[in-house]
Scaffold this motif. Structure first.
Motif: not given
Length: 102
Positions: A49-77
């Motif tokens: 999380s961080f505050n933009c220069d305008c003061g707006n608070e921005i938060e994120f949760d960035y998730n990445v999964h690999e399946y099978p091992q060594g291969a990109f499966n999906h992402e979710d932000v």
């Protein structure tokens, strides 16, 4: 963690300013995984999380999964206070070192 490259960009919902994160700024942590038919599925998460220069608070949760091992499966932000403009690219060919999780 070394499996991401490029830039992750978000745009503030309040003022429209774009904030970029280079791959070396990303602090992904292992969220574990489970055994599946073609081997393990591994998950990684980066929360920030961080505050933009305008003061707006921005938060994120960035998730990445690999399946099978060594291969990109999906992402979710999940993000509040901004929208995603650009995502990282992924290369799971180099397995993360144990020290990346300590």
């Amino acid at each position: 963690m070394s499996f991401v490259s490029g830039t992750f960009s978000v745009v503030c919902n309040q003022c429209g300013v774009q904030t970029d994160f280079n791959s070396d700024e990303a602090d992904f942590e292992s969220t574990g995984g489970s055994e599946r038919q073609m081997g393990p599925e591994n998950g990684y998460s980066w929360e920030s999380s961080f505050n933009c220069d305008c003061g707006n608070e921005i938060e994120f949760d960035y998730n990445v999964h690999e399946y099978p091992q060594g291969a990109f499966n999906h992402e979710d932000v999940r993000i509040t206070g901004a929208t995603v403009n650009d995502m990282f690219t992924y290369d799971f060919n180099d397995e993360p070192e144990q020290e990346d999780f300590e």
